[in-house]
Design a protein around this motif. Structure first.
Motif, mmCIF file in Angstrom:
data_model
loop_
_atom_site.group_PDB
_atom_site.id
_atom_site.type_symbol
_atom_site.label_atom_id
_atom_site.label_comp_id
_atom_site.label_asym_id
_atom_site.label_seq_id
_atom_site.Cartn_x
_atom_site.Cartn_y
_atom_site.Cartn_z
ATOM 1 N N LEU A 270 41.219 44.440 41.447
ATOM 2 C CA LEU A 270 41.415 43.767 42.549
ATOM 3 C C LEU A 270 40.249 42.947 42.983
ATOM 4 O O LEU A 270 39.445 43.603 43.469
ATOM 5 C CB LEU A 270 41.901 44.796 43.338
ATOM 6 N N THR A 271 40.253 41.721 42.417
ATOM 7 C CA THR A 271 38.927 40.870 42.652
ATOM 8 C C THR A 271 38.852 40.221 43.921
ATOM 9 O O THR A 271 37.558 39.598 44.143
ATOM 10 C CB THR A 271 38.711 39.969 41.387
ATOM 11 N N THR A 272 39.868 39.894 44.655
ATOM 12 C CA THR A 272 39.411 39.245 45.844
ATOM 13 C C THR A 272 40.255 39.843 47.064
ATOM 14 O O THR A 272 40.974 40.841 46.975
ATOM 15 C CB THR A 272 40.183 37.956 45.513
ATOM 16 N N SER B 190 35.028 51.702 41.506
ATOM 17 C CA SER B 190 34.366 50.365 40.823
ATOM 18 C C SER B 190 35.360 49.909 39.833
ATOM 19 O O SER B 190 35.634 48.770 39.574
ATOM 20 C CB SER B 190 33.023 50.881 40.004
ATOM 21 N N LYS C 258 40.823 41.602 51.259
ATOM 22 C CA LYS C 258 40.295 42.629 51.856
ATOM 23 C C LYS C 258 40.168 43.917 51.154
ATOM 24 O O LYS C 258 39.294 44.920 51.323
ATOM 25 C CB LYS C 258 40.933 42.776 53.196
ATOM 26 N N ASN D 249 39.340 44.479 47.982
ATOM 27 C CA ASN D 249 38.447 44.662 47.171
ATOM 28 C C ASN D 249 37.001 44.773 48.143
ATOM 29 O O ASN D 249 36.155 45.462 47.581
ATOM 30 C CB ASN D 249 38.004 42.993 46.605
ATOM 31 N N LYS E 56 37.817 47.849 41.669
ATOM 32 C CA LYS E 56 37.341 46.534 41.970
ATOM 33 C C LYS E 56 37.349 45.472 40.787
ATOM 34 O O LYS E 56 37.328 44.281 41.095
ATOM 35 C CB LYS E 56 35.879 46.697 42.376
ATOM 36 N N LEU F 29 37.093 48.370 48.542
ATOM 37 C CA LEU F 29 36.658 49.165 47.461
ATOM 38 C C LEU F 29 35.051 49.378 47.104
ATOM 39 O O LEU F 29 34.654 49.946 46.871
ATOM 40 C CB LEU F 29 37.356 48.487 46.251
ATOM 41 N N GLU F 30 34.467 47.952 47.645
ATOM 42 C CA GLU F 30 33.179 47.888 47.556
ATOM 43 C C GLU F 30 32.404 48.723 48.539
ATOM 44 O O GLU F 30 31.291 49.263 48.239
ATOM 45 C CB GLU F 30 32.799 46.370 47.902
#
Length: 90
Positions: A40-42, A34, A44, A46, A37, A49-50
């Motif tokens: 690294l907001t954009t 989390s 693959k 991200n 994330k 990580l999601e």
């Protein structure tokens, strides 16, 4: 010693009141994923990580629901599990 509803709800097998515990591996992985994330907001990474965060929190909630030390911890697992499912149904 009488085993009251309070005891079953908040005490572990050793008789200690247990509401919070040190984080176990699934919870540590969820926290780290989390936090990453947020950096690294954009892309693959991200998305990966999601998925990792969701899977590890799901695992933690499932373990609490079925192996929690008391009714409170099991209810906490159920609440988190329901919340995870609801968040994915939007």
């Amino acid at each position: 010693m009488e085993n009251t509803l309070f005891d079953r709800t908040f005490r572990d097998s050793e008789g200690k009141i247990t509401i919070a515990q040190p984080p176990n591996l699934p919870l540590i992985v969820w926290i780290l994923a989390s936090l990453l994330k947020l950096v690294l907001t954009t892309g693959k990474v991200n998305l990966g990580l999601e998925l990792l965060a969701f899977g590890s929190l799901f695992t933690w909630a499932w373990e609490e629901l079925f192996q929690g030390v008391n009714y409170f911890r099991r209810a906490l697992g159920l609440i988190v599990l329901v919340g995870l499912m609801a968040s994915k149904m939007q």
